[in-house]
Design an enzyme around this catalytic site. Sequence first.
Site, PDB file in Angstrom:
ATOM      1  CG  ASP A  32      -2.047   0.973   1.149  1.00  0.00           C
ATOM      2  OD1 ASP A  32      -3.203   0.552   1.184  1.00  0.00           O
ATOM      3  OD2 ASP A  32      -1.778   2.191   1.048  1.00  0.00           O
ATOM      4  CG  ASN A  88     -12.614  -0.705   3.900  1.00  0.00           C
ATOM      5  OD1 ASN A  88     -12.936  -1.215   4.975  1.00  0.00           O
ATOM      6  ND2 ASN A  88     -11.544   0.049   3.766  1.00  0.00           N
ATOM      7  CD  GLN A  95     -14.889  -0.744  -2.593  1.00  0.00           C
ATOM      8  OE1 GLN A  95     -16.099  -0.900  -2.374  1.00  0.00           O
ATOM      9  NE2 GLN A  95     -14.222  -1.445  -3.490  1.00  0.00           N
ATOM     10  CG  HIS A 101      -8.589  -3.026  -2.206  1.00  0.00           C
ATOM     11  ND1 HIS A 101      -9.548  -2.361  -2.936  1.00  0.00           N
ATOM     12  CD2 HIS A 101      -8.435  -2.308  -1.067  1.00  0.00           C
ATOM     13  CE1 HIS A 101      -9.934  -1.288  -2.279  1.00  0.00           C
ATOM     14  NE2 HIS A 101      -9.286  -1.239  -1.134  1.00  0.00           N
ATOM     15  CG  HIS A 103      -6.806  -2.860   3.311  1.00  0.00           C
ATOM     16  ND1 HIS A 103      -6.044  -1.737   3.083  1.00  0.00           N
ATOM     17  CD2 HIS A 103      -8.014  -2.597   2.757  1.00  0.00           C
ATOM     18  CE1 HIS A 103      -6.766  -0.828   2.430  1.00  0.00           C
ATOM     19  NE2 HIS A 103      -7.967  -1.334   2.223  1.00  0.00           N
TER      20      HIS A 103
HETATM   21  P1  AMP Z   1      -9.879   1.341   0.520  1.00  0.00           P
HETATM   22  O1  AMP Z   1     -10.124   2.551   1.360  1.00  0.00           O
HETATM   23  O2  AMP Z   1     -10.200   0.053   1.196  1.00  0.00           O
HETATM   24  O3  AMP Z   1     -10.531   1.465  -0.836  1.00  0.00           O
HETATM   25  O4  AMP Z   1      -8.312   1.288   0.332  1.00  0.00           O
HETATM   26  C1  AMP Z   1      -7.611   1.826  -0.737  1.00  0.00           C
HETATM   27  C2  AMP Z   1      -6.159   1.700  -0.388  1.00  0.00           C
HETATM   28  O5  AMP Z   1      -5.401   1.774  -1.592  1.00  0.00           O
HETATM   29  C3  AMP Z   1      -5.622   2.818   0.523  1.00  0.00           C
HETATM   30  O6  AMP Z   1      -5.040   2.227   1.678  1.00  0.00           O
HETATM   31  C4  AMP Z   1      -4.590   3.542  -0.335  1.00  0.00           C
HETATM   32  O7  AMP Z   1      -3.484   3.944   0.415  1.00  0.00           O
HETATM   33  C5  AMP Z   1      -4.232   2.478  -1.351  1.00  0.00           C
HETATM   34  N1  AMP Z   1      -3.808   2.968  -2.657  1.00  0.00           N
HETATM   35  C6  AMP Z   1      -4.441   3.863  -3.439  1.00  0.00           C
HETATM   36  N2  AMP Z   1      -3.796   4.013  -4.617  1.00  0.00           N
HETATM   37  C7  AMP Z   1      -2.710   3.192  -4.553  1.00  0.00           C
HETATM   38  C8  AMP Z   1      -1.654   2.891  -5.447  1.00  0.00           C
HETATM   39  N3  AMP Z   1      -1.558   3.486  -6.642  1.00  0.00           N
HETATM   40  N4  AMP Z   1      -0.732   1.979  -5.059  1.00  0.00           N
HETATM   41  C9  AMP Z   1      -0.817   1.383  -3.847  1.00  0.00           C
HETATM   42  N5  AMP Z   1      -1.797   1.618  -2.972  1.00  0.00           N
HETATM   43  C10 AMP Z   1      -2.723   2.513  -3.307  1.00  0.00           C
END
Ligand code: AMP
Length: 137
Positions: A32, A88, A95, A101, A103
């Site tokens: 992440d 999420n 989300q 995805h 985590h």
């Molecule tokens: P969510 O809130 O469950 O949708 O989580 C999205 C996650 O993706 C967050 O923890 C961000 O830090 C992560 N994220 C967003 N864009 C990228 C990216 N380009 N590469 C790696 N992680 C990312």
Amino acid sequence: MKKEDCIFCKIANGQIPSKTIYEDEEFRVILDLGPATKGHALILPKEHAKDLYELPEETASRVLLLAKEMAGRMAEKLHCDGLNLVQNNGEAAGQTVLHFHLHLIPRYLNDGLDMKWTHGEPSQEELEAVCELLTKE
Ligand code: AMP
Ligand code: ZN
């Protein structure tokens, strides 16, 4: 949103570079970019599915097997003291990227990360009503 515009599709399929810690035909696991703790990673299916509701059953079953494998690797290599799995679905659940995805958040004693919620105090009747609602066919 079209799949072609999905950033996690592009990352999962290698069109956008990422810090990849695991890859096979079906999944890519990346670090992440805004980690909650050291080693925070995301399991991305290569096939687009918006969320758990859209995820094919076979993928859903394999994602937890992969999470277990990654959990073992994190314990061994990072010496973390624990691990949270977070997933999420929907804006209400926080989300932000609309491609499924999972985590993997390694936890360390006294890492300061607060993921606690306040506990409600439902009556027996309220619990019974929800129980019935969710148990019925
Ligand atoms: P969510 O809130 O469950 O949708 O989580 C999205 C996650 O993706 C967050 O923890 C961000 O830090 C992560 N994220 C967003 N864009 C990228 C990216 N380009 N590469 C790696 N992680 C990312
Ligand atoms: Zn996607």
